[in-house]
Design a protein around this motif. Sequence first.
Motif, short mmCIF file in Angstrom:
data_model
loop_
_atom_site.label_atom_id
_atom_site.label_comp_id
_atom_site.label_asym_id
_atom_site.label_seq_id
_atom_site.Cartn_x
_atom_site.Cartn_y
_atom_site.Cartn_z
N ALA A 81 0.83 -1.20 0.00
CA ALA A 81 0.00 0.00 0.00
C ALA A 81 0.86 1.25 0.00
CB ALA A 81 -0.93 -0.01 1.21
N VAL A 82 1.97 1.22 0.74
CA VAL A 82 2.89 2.37 0.76
C VAL A 82 3.51 2.57 -0.63
CG1 VAL A 82 5.09 3.21 1.67
CG2 VAL A 82 3.38 2.24 3.22
N ARG A 83 3.92 1.47 -1.27
CA ARG A 83 4.48 1.61 -2.62
C ARG A 83 3.46 2.21 -3.58
NH1 ARG A 83 6.67 -3.54 -1.28
NH2 ARG A 83 5.04 -4.62 -2.47
N PHE A 84 2.21 1.81 -3.42
CA PHE A 84 1.15 2.32 -4.29
C PHE A 84 0.98 3.83 -4.12
CE2 PHE A 84 -3.31 3.61 -4.68
CZ PHE A 84 -3.54 3.31 -6.01
N VAL A 85 0.87 4.29 -2.88
CA VAL A 85 0.63 5.72 -2.68
C VAL A 85 1.85 6.55 -3.04
CG1 VAL A 85 -1.14 5.36 -0.93
CG2 VAL A 85 1.21 5.65 -0.22
#
Length: 277
Positions: A60-64
Amino acid sequence: MVMGHGGSGTKRLGLPKYAERFAAQGMAALAFDYRRFGESEGEPRQVIDVAAQHEDYRAAVRFVRGYPGVDPERVALWGTSLSGGHVLAVAAADPRLKAVVSQVPLIDGWHRGRNLRQRLNGDVAARTLAFIVAAVRDMLNARRGRPPYLVPVIAKRGKVAVFTEPEASTAFEALGGEPVGWRNELAPRFLFALPRYRKGTAERLTMPVLMCLGDQDLQASSRYAARIASGMPNVQIRHYPVGHFDVYLDPLFDEISTTQADFLREHLCTPPLHGTS
């Protein structure tokens, strides 16, 4: 702001209330479902895997960080209960994170909120033994390639369930319950794979951390969490005279979410240029 729920929780079970509070302060908020839960894929369903949930946070962090309009250097983590421990472990390995909010965290599965006298209570001991038997049955199913043996997350006293306290049922219902996509069932095998705190983790969190603790918490030890937090170089600890589930409900929700929003705004939001509003 990357947000994951605790235990069997899914993104629509109360998280929108927090996300809306943060968004009102000018922050973008992403709430996600772990694999095997809610709207995410993955089999078998309703099975907690702590290592996999850590990876889901990282994904999720990579996505944002790659999302248009998001500053990749101003990303924070928010977690509650089981995920209150997740965010500490994930942040310890990612110094780029700007801030962390950890709410009533279960940091180590061996450190629960009940003291020895409470654990030796006949009713509590009987319920614990029944849950262990269910967890063993579920583990045997897993080893034999069978579907999980599921038990309710919340149920009335006398039933085998994760929570049988009336306040748990009140909280889950108030947050939306099954109509918002949460399922009242869970594979009890998680009992044998609860997170364990690794010595030295707290000292690696150099970003600002806000830890919100319920001093009457029977599910996660606030005393142990405060001791772990004392090793963090940049932490604020807030104590509240409440139990584990009270943080999600009014009247405390307004106070605790405002405190969290103010903390996050301070560390995530760019100060306005001189002469602008």
